[in-house]
Structures are given as structure tokens and as C-alpha cells.
Design a protein around this motif. Structure first.
Motif, PDB file in Angstrom:
ATOM      1  N   TYR A   1     -61.443  33.415  41.002  1.00 33.58           N
ATOM      2  CA  TYR A   1     -61.295  31.930  40.252  1.00 33.58           C
ATOM      3  C   TYR A   1     -60.549  30.899  41.388  1.00 33.58           C
ATOM      4  CZ  TYR A   1     -59.527  28.588  36.944  1.00 33.58           C
ATOM      5  OH  TYR A   1     -59.344  27.443  36.471  1.00 33.58           O
ATOM      6  N   LEU A   2     -59.707  31.423  41.851  1.00 33.38           N
ATOM      7  CA  LEU A   2     -58.995  30.334  42.999  1.00 33.38           C
ATOM      8  C   LEU A   2     -58.279  31.131  44.030  1.00 33.38           C
ATOM      9  CD1 LEU A   2     -56.919  27.253  41.848  1.00 33.38           C
ATOM     10  CD2 LEU A   2     -57.278  28.012  43.921  1.00 33.38           C
TER      11      LEU A   2
ATOM     12  N   GLN B   1     -65.493  26.604  48.440  1.00 31.56           N
ATOM     13  CA  GLN B   1     -65.700  26.759  47.076  1.00 31.56           C
ATOM     14  C   GLN B   1     -67.322  26.729  47.094  1.00 31.56           C
ATOM     15  OE1 GLN B   1     -63.102  23.104  46.427  1.00 31.56           O
ATOM     16  NE2 GLN B   1     -63.674  23.627  44.413  1.00 31.56           N
TER      17      GLN B   1
ATOM     18  N   GLY C   1     -68.724  27.762  41.808  1.00 32.09           N
ATOM     19  CA  GLY C   1     -67.677  27.761  40.916  1.00 32.09           C
ATOM     20  C   GLY C   1     -66.447  28.757  41.096  1.00 32.09           C
ATOM     21  N   GLU C   2     -66.802  29.524  42.366  1.00 32.29           N
ATOM     22  CA  GLU C   2     -66.001  30.514  43.009  1.00 32.29           C
ATOM     23  C   GLU C   2     -65.150  29.860  44.307  1.00 32.29           C
ATOM     24  OE1 GLU C   2     -65.693  34.476  41.918  1.00 32.29           O
ATOM     25  OE2 GLU C   2     -65.387  33.002  40.196  1.00 32.29           O
ATOM     26  N   PHE C   3     -63.962  30.513  44.499  1.00 31.71           N
ATOM     27  CA  PHE C   3     -63.285  30.052  45.848  1.00 31.71           C
ATOM     28  C   PHE C   3     -63.338  31.335  46.626  1.00 31.71           C
ATOM     29  CE2 PHE C   3     -60.513  26.182  45.207  1.00 31.71           C
ATOM     30  CZ  PHE C   3     -61.005  25.691  43.980  1.00 31.71           C
TER      31      PHE C   3
ATOM     32  N   GLU D   1     -57.424  21.113  39.375  1.00 25.97           N
ATOM     33  CA  GLU D   1     -57.089  22.382  40.160  1.00 25.97           C
ATOM     34  C   GLU D   1     -58.340  23.102  41.036  1.00 25.97           C
ATOM     35  OE1 GLU D   1     -55.827  25.886  37.819  1.00 25.97           O
ATOM     36  OE2 GLU D   1     -57.658  26.031  36.735  1.00 25.97           O
ATOM     37  N   ARG D   2     -59.425  22.497  40.941  1.00 24.39           N
ATOM     38  CA  ARG D   2     -60.631  23.137  41.438  1.00 24.39           C
ATOM     39  C   ARG D   2     -60.758  22.374  42.945  1.00 24.39           C
ATOM     40  NH1 ARG D   2     -60.641  27.524  39.910  1.00 24.39           N
ATOM     41  NH2 ARG D   2     -63.119  27.744  40.320  1.00 24.39           N
TER      42      ARG D   2
END
Lengths: 440, 185
Positions: free
Chosen positions: A384-385, A360, A363-365, B118-119
Motif C-alpha cells: 500500500y505504501l 508508484q 495503486g501500489e508503492f 499520502e499517495r
């Protein structure tokens, strides 16, 4: 309760393959590589144009070629040509192709075959040709029960892939994952299994508890996973052949993050007690467990090296989640990840070459890989995830789950160069994929 | 049953809204107000009461010592900062009130459920949720509640109470809920 629909597939009994003839033997004895060669390591490789005409022998023959063609296409290394462009029609495994016809449409390689049914058994002969060298590269015969025709197609795909890339294939494999339904507030999560191409999906659990993080054992017949209920967590080992499910036992706190050792004899997992999560390993034959870490930080997501001598894991002992490698007995932990960002879910590749992880940052995965010493970090995806990579058995492709904001989790794959990124051919919502070893 | 996991959350929120409206009239004992973050959940009853008409209905106050009493008059959830399991200043009054309520009803047994947004990845978030649950447990034990009355579990990021995305939703989903297991009226 496990309503296991795990179908018994004993591939050993169902299938045997033999070298076809002396021509094949001669071809195999010839220089290991012909003129055509597919390099899996190059990120800028042009996919190899390959022709896979319908195998002779009716619908099954046509179906088998389609499965082979789709497998090769999805690998990103091959570009199956449109059958409408084929000049030579009705090619069977028993005749020499008219190479000129295949050169005209610029097919570099050609896979042709023939299906026959004899005494209730399916026999599939196929040959792989180097079109421009006018040389046979491979000739094999598979015998199987008729319902195993897809498996035969995957075996042929693996043989073609291996012959042309020099690497083991990964098409005769399965994927266990968590099939998701319901809403975000009331999710239903069921253990599910399918072929690597999305065919033959079936559920392994009924959805009466939340299940997570299934992982295959090296024999492909056992899965370990975590089940979460309102008042307890349990790690199970599920035998796909017998549908028998057993618990790893009861522990004072939560148990999670199970993963088999390469020999299948142990499971590394996390035990939480009074808020502190540590890694343990259980010997499955003696049922004794040993504590591997004692740090008052989060230690989780253990994954063995392919030789079983080391474990990579996730810890926030340094202040943020990072990756550490230690001896399989818990000795000499050493941080391998560096730089900005949070690193989690490390998984050692089956070849030992890389460790895949989730990162991470900003703010991005990302799904990424690094060498086991932490060098050569490469991020392969960004969204995003993205989460939870699993390796194809040849260490060339990773599968993971991807979520868009507010959307359902979907299964995706990316090759180790990061070039070939695509959704898996499974239409439903799914997460936590785990790739099986090559089946027998 | 997965449904029972959080199935009643929406219903409960609606109940809170209705019951809170009636409390001022029905409650004999002054209700302490606690600063909670997020301050309010805009969850409305599904059927609006009629604006005119001969009869109006109101929900009765929760029975003292009931699970509903605990949820409505004390509050069952406290919230955490990103990747932290420290009890925030604004959570302390609510947890003190939980302790007080648990002392008043000594047969009540509770389970602290830790949650994460969820982060983060699944396994790490299970561990993080466990830390949050234990922070609450430690606080309650520090206030004199017997530890045998408190169990903990983490749901990681599996049980969000806000399905949305963005910091507002994530903040709500970083929480620990004190769930009554038994002993309530």
C-alpha cells in the motif's frame, strides 16, 4: 531544541583487533575461499547452516553469540542451528572442535569463542571453522571496554559474513530514523538512532517540531535532516558526538531533501521559491551554495554517486515524476527511468552499482533498483505504501518504511535480490530510515 | 509545539458546525454560499443541545474581521486534483471571497499552507504542497492583495485533515489553507 542524547562512542579508542596467531595467518593465506561459500547474488540461495554455540566466559559470552546468531539469521544468508541440537558442549576458542559432532548436525560452519576480562578490558577470541573441510577460516581477537560487548559481537558478525560471502558486512552500523507517535492528525516525529539490530534506541530531538529525512554523512558522526515548523523549514546538521546542531542557513523559500556528498564536504538539497523547487549544493566549509537546476518543474531528492561526480534526482519536468542523472555541477541532465509509473526518492548505492527508488504504479508503492543508466529495473517490494529506501554500506540490503492503510509506518528491510523481506527489529512506529556507513 | 500545528482542526470543525447553525438567525448580512468540494465534513459537536428544557444556548456569530469570521463566513481551504496545483473552477468563488475579505481587513497577514495526500513520497509532496500554496497566493495577488501580506509554506503529507484512507480522505487532504497570521480582530 535538540535534547541530543547522542552518546559518544569512539570506537577507535575502544577497540582494537589483532590477528590471533600463525595458524590464522596460514589459514588466511590459504585459497581465498574454502569449500563453503555463500553467494549473495543468487535469489534462490539456501541459507547456510551455521552453529554459533555460546562463547565461553559466562553471560557475556552467551550474549555475544546470541547477537551474532541473530545478525546472521536476519541477513537471510545463514541458518543458525538450534543450540539444543549441539552434541559437543563447552567448546572454547582454545581447542579444536570435534568436527564429527558438528557434521552430524549438518553444521557447515562453526563460530566458537571465548570471553575473558583482563584489567577492566573485555577480550574476545573467536574462530570460524569450515566443518566439513575441518579447516579454520578465521581467528581473531578483539579487545574492548566491557560495555562495548554488542559492538564486538557486530564486528565478529561482519568478519564471519565477509569471510563466507566475500562481501563486506554491515552489522557494525547504526540507523537514524524518524520515530513516530501521536495520531495521524497530530503526529509527533522525533529523530531517533539505534543499532542496526534495533538495540540501544535513543531520541535525538524532543518532538517540538516535525522532523524528516535524516541522512548520515560518510564519517557516521553527522546527520543532516529537515525540520518543519508552522511558519518555516530548516535544514540542520547535527553532530552526534558533540550534540552540536547548526542550520544550513536561511533561504527565501522552503528548504528540504538534504543529503551529504560522499566526502561529507557538501550537502545537496532543494530550495523552493514561488512554488518552484530546484536543487542546490552547499559547500560546508565555505558556506556558499550553488544552484544546480533551473527548470520550472519540481527538482528534488538529489543523491550523489559514490565518486561524487554525478547526482541522481527526481523531477517532473517530463510531466510526471521520473529519475534523472546529471553531473554534480548540474550539467547534462538525462532521464534514466522509463515505462509506466511515478519514480521518486532515488538513492545511489554505496558501491555505485545501483540506484534504489520508490515507484508508484497500479495503486501500489514499490521499492526497486535499477542500474545508473536506467537498465535492469527490478521491483523488490509491493505494498500500500513503501517509501524511502536507504542502503546498507555494502550495497546488499535496503531499509525503507512501510505503511498499511490507516496504520503506522514501520521500518522494513529487503535484500537486493528481493528474496529476504522482513520487518526491522524495532517495535515502534518509524519512517525515513538512513543507514550509517560501517563504523570504525 | 506540534500540537498547535493542527491541534485546533477538530475543534474548529465542531465550531463551524455549531456556528453555521446559528448564522441564519444572527447574521445581519446575507451569507454568500460557495460551492466547496468536499461539500461537507460530517463533524458533529461533541455535546448535542438538549431537545427540551427551559433554556437553549447558541453560539454567537463570529466577530467580523476575526479569524473565526474568516473560517466560518469565507472558508479557509480550497481543494486540488491529484498531483495538480491548478486552481479548480469550484475553488475560485471561495478564493475571490478570501480576497474580498482581505481587502476589507487590510491589516490581516496570512500564510498559505499547501498540503498533499499520502499517495506520494515525502519530499516530492513537500514540493507539490509548495506549488499548491503558491497557486493560491498567485490567485490572491491577482485579485489585488499585496504580496507582502502573504507567505507560503508546504506541509507536504505531514498534516492530513482526514486520517482515513481512500479517495474521499485523500481529496480532503489535497488542499491549501489560508491561515491568518496576524492583524485579525
Amino acid at each position: 531544541m535538540t535534547k541530543a542524547k547522542a552518546r559518544s562512542r569512539n570506537p577507535v579508542a575502544a577497540l582494537l583487533f589483532t590477528l590471533l596467531c600463525a595458524i590464522t595467518a596460514a589459514a588466511l593465506a590459504a585459497p581465498a575461499r574454502a569449500e563453503i561459500e555463500v553467494n549473495v547474488n543468487r535469489g534462490d540461495v539456501q541459507p547456510l547452516p551455521i552453529a554459533v554455540p555460546a562463547f565461553g566466559g559466562g553471560q557475556t559470552g552467551a550474549d555475544i553469540s546470541q547477537v551474532i546468531s541473530a545478525n546472521l539469521q536476519r541477513s537471510g544468508l545463514f541458518r543458525p542451528l538450534d543450540p539444543a541440537s549441539f552434541i559437543e558442549k563447552g567448546l572454547t576458542a582454545n581447542v579444536q572442535p570435534r568436527f564429527g559432532d558438528w557434521k552430524t548436525i549438518n553444521a557447515q560452519a562453526l563460530v566458537n569463542g571465548q570471553v575473558t576480562v583482563e584489567g577492566g578490558k573485555l577480550r574476545v577470541d573467536f574462530r570460524l571453522w569450515d566443518v566439513f573441510a575441518e579447516q579454520q577460516l578465521l581467528g581473531l581477537q578483539f579487545t574492548a571496554s566491557p560495555e562495548s560487548w554488542r559492538k564486538v559481537a557486530h564486528k565478529i558478525s561482519d568478519a564471519v559474513y565477509e569471510r563466507l560471502t566475500g562481501e563486506k558486512g554491515y552489522f557494525d552500523t547504526r540507523v537514524v530514523f524518524v520515530a513516530e507517535s501521536g495520531s495521524r492528525l497530530n503526529p509527533v516525529k522525533r529523530l531517533a538512532i539505534m543499532d542496526q539490530d534495533g538495540a540501544n534506541p535513543s531520541y535525538l530531538t524532543s518532538g517540538d517540531s516535525i522532523v524528516m529525512t535524516p541522512r548520515f554523512s560518510s564519517n557516521s558522526q553527522e546527520i543532516t535532516y529537515m525540520s518543519l515548523r508552522p511558519d518555516s523549514s530548516t535544514i540542520y546538521i547535527l553532530n552526534l558526538e558533540t550534540a552540536r546542531r547548526e542550520s544550513l542557513g536561511t533561504f527565501p523559500g522552503m528548504v528540504f531533501a538534504p543529503r551529504f556528498s560522499p566526502d561529507g564536504g557538501k550537502v545537496v538539497f532543494s530550495v523552493e521559491r514561488a512554488g518552484n523547487s530546484d536543487l542546490y549544493v552547499m559547500n560546508l566549509s565555505s558556506r556558499t551554495s550553488t544552484r544546480l537546476t533551473t527548470d520550472p518543474s519540481i527538482d528534488t531528492s538529489g543523491s550523489f554517486s559514490p565518486d561524487g561526480s554525478r547526482i541522481v534526482f527526481n523531477s517532473d519536468r517530463g510531466g510526471s515524476p521520473q529519475l534523472y542523472v546529471m553531473g554534480a555541477d548540474g550539467s547534462a541532465p538525462r532521464r534514466i527511468s522509463g515505462g509506466d509509473g511515478r519514480y521518486t526518492t532515488p538513492v545511489w548505492s554505496p558501491t555505485g552499482e545501483f540506484i534504489a527508488f520508490t515507484k508508484q504504479t497500479g495503486g501500489e508503492f514499490h521499492i526497486g533498483v535499477m542500474r545508473p543508466d536506467g537498465s535492469d529495473e527490478r521491483l523488490l517490494t509491493s505494498s500500500y505504501l513503501d517509501e524511502g529506501p536507504t542502503w546498507a554500506p555494502n550495497g546488499r540490503v535496503l531499509m525503507f518504511s512501510r505503511e498499511t492503510p490507516g496504520g503506522a509506518a514501520k521500518l522494513w528491510s529487503v535484500d537486493v535480490t528481493g528474496r529476504i523481506l522482513q520487518p526491522m527489529p524495532y517495535p515502534g512506529a518509524g519512517s525515513d530510515p538512513a543507514w550509517s556507513p560501517l563504523l570504525n | 509545539m506540534v500540537r498547535s500545528f493542527t491541534g485546533s482542526t477538530v475543534l474548529r470543525l465542531a465550531l463551524v458546525a455549531t456556528a453555521a447553525a446559528s448564522l441564519a438567525a444572527c447574521q445581519s448580512k446575507p451569507k454568500p454560499t460557495y460551492p466547496t468540494t468536499p461539500p461537507s465534513t460530517p463533524s458533529e459537536p461533541s455535546t448535542a443541545p438538549p431537545t427540551t428544557g427551559p433554556v437553549t444556548g447558541q453560539a454567537t456569530a463570529p466577530l467580523p474581521g476575526s479569524a473565526q469570521d474568516f473560517v466560518v463566513n469565507v472558508g479557509d481551504r480550497v481543494y486540488f486534483d491529484t498531483d495538480s496545483h491548478d486552481i479548480r473552477e469550484d475553488a475560485r468563488p471561495l478564493l475571490s471571497a478570501q480576497s474580498e475579505w482581505l481587502r476589507r481587513y487590510p491589516s490581516v497577514v496570512v500564510r498559505i499552507e499547501g498540503n498533499a495526500d499520502e499517495r506520494g513520497t515525502r519530499e516530492y509532496n513537500l514540493a507539490l504542497g509548495a506549488r499548491r500554496a503558491n497557486s493560491v497566493r498567485d490567485f490572491l495577488v491577482g485579485q489585488g492583495i499585496t504580496s507582502s501580506r502573504i507567505s507560503t509554506i508546504s506541509f507536504g503529507k505531514e498534516q492530513p485533515i482526514d486520517p482515513g484512507t481512500g479517495e474521499e480522505a485523500w481529496q480532503k487532504n489535497r488542499n491549501a489553507r489560508t491561515a491568518i497570521v496576524s492583524g485579525a480582530r
